[in-house]
Write an enzyme that holds these catalytic residues in place. Sequence first.
Site, short mmCIF file in Angstrom:
data_model
loop_
_atom_site.label_atom_id
_atom_site.label_comp_id
_atom_site.label_asym_id
_atom_site.label_seq_id
_atom_site.Cartn_x
_atom_site.Cartn_y
_atom_site.Cartn_z
N HIS A 35 0.84 -1.21 0.00
CA HIS A 35 0.00 0.00 0.00
C HIS A 35 0.87 1.26 0.00
O HIS A 35 1.97 1.27 0.59
CB HIS A 35 -0.92 0.00 1.23
CG HIS A 35 -1.98 1.06 1.14
ND1 HIS A 35 -1.75 2.37 1.48
CD2 HIS A 35 -3.26 1.00 0.71
CE1 HIS A 35 -2.86 3.08 1.29
NE2 HIS A 35 -3.79 2.27 0.81
N GLU A 74 -4.49 1.98 -7.11
CA GLU A 74 -4.78 3.11 -6.24
C GLU A 74 -3.81 4.25 -6.55
O GLU A 74 -2.68 4.25 -6.04
CB GLU A 74 -4.60 2.72 -4.77
CG GLU A 74 -5.48 1.59 -4.31
CD GLU A 74 -5.70 1.63 -2.80
OE1 GLU A 74 -6.84 1.50 -2.39
OE2 GLU A 74 -4.73 1.82 -2.05
#
Length: 258
Positions: free
Chosen positions: A102, A171
């Site tokens: 992430h 993302e």
Amino acid sequence: MTQHPIVVGISFKMYFGYAQTVDWCRHVARQLANHAAVLDGRVCVFVLPSFPAILPALEAFAGTPVAVGAQNLYHSANGAYTGEVSGAMLAEMGCRYVEVGHAERRRLFGENDDIVAAKAQLALDEGLTPVLCIGEADRGSADEAIEECRGQIDSALGAAGRDRPVVIAYEPHWAIGASAPASLDHIAAVCQGLRGHLRDNPSASVIYGGSAGPDLLTRLAGQVDGLFLGRFAHDPTAFVSVVNEAAALHHSSTTQGI
Ligand SMILES: O=C[C@H](O)COP(=O)(O)O
């Protein structure tokens, strides 16, 4: 006919407390336990709580198809790594997914491409499906984003992840924690480009995350394989409404022979 399930996942990051996580999971479990599209696998759902809440989340979703996973694992198999958690323990507990790479892990905890690749490999070794987060750091064109993201996929998965179930969470860093997601055109172009890059892996899903919430999946109309949700699904009702959108979308693409 679309055979690919639509994937709807959420990470609570460090927003939720323990009781709040348990309440959220119990609420969603009640709503999805008899949900036809979740039961028959047209919609795959995963939930990533903080480590201490994984066990009660597993208990809340026991007997439902909703999968539970972790937001992180350590990049060595086991040993003297105080405070870290191994993929083996996550798998032993019953986790089925683990998030890897992430943007916040890269930015705040110094994770680089080598660490992300080691984590992805360890996840696969343990039979966990990596939710591999990729995305461009700076806002630019879709072509530039595709180029950057392809490199991240290749670096993280190498040959190992080419024939294994993986979830690629696209993302863009600039859309995480923002007030609105990236534009529909940008999301569609990048996710389609990445799907093409992964065409030799039929078990790979390309989902979008970054200020995603209810209505986005419907507006993307089949251009993505699902959504990776954050703040805008902290309300369990919002999460269930996205699962319902996924079910409706799968049904309409199937009946239209897409
Ligand atoms: O893990 C989830 C993503 O980073 C998206 O978070 P967000 O929807 O709160 O921006």
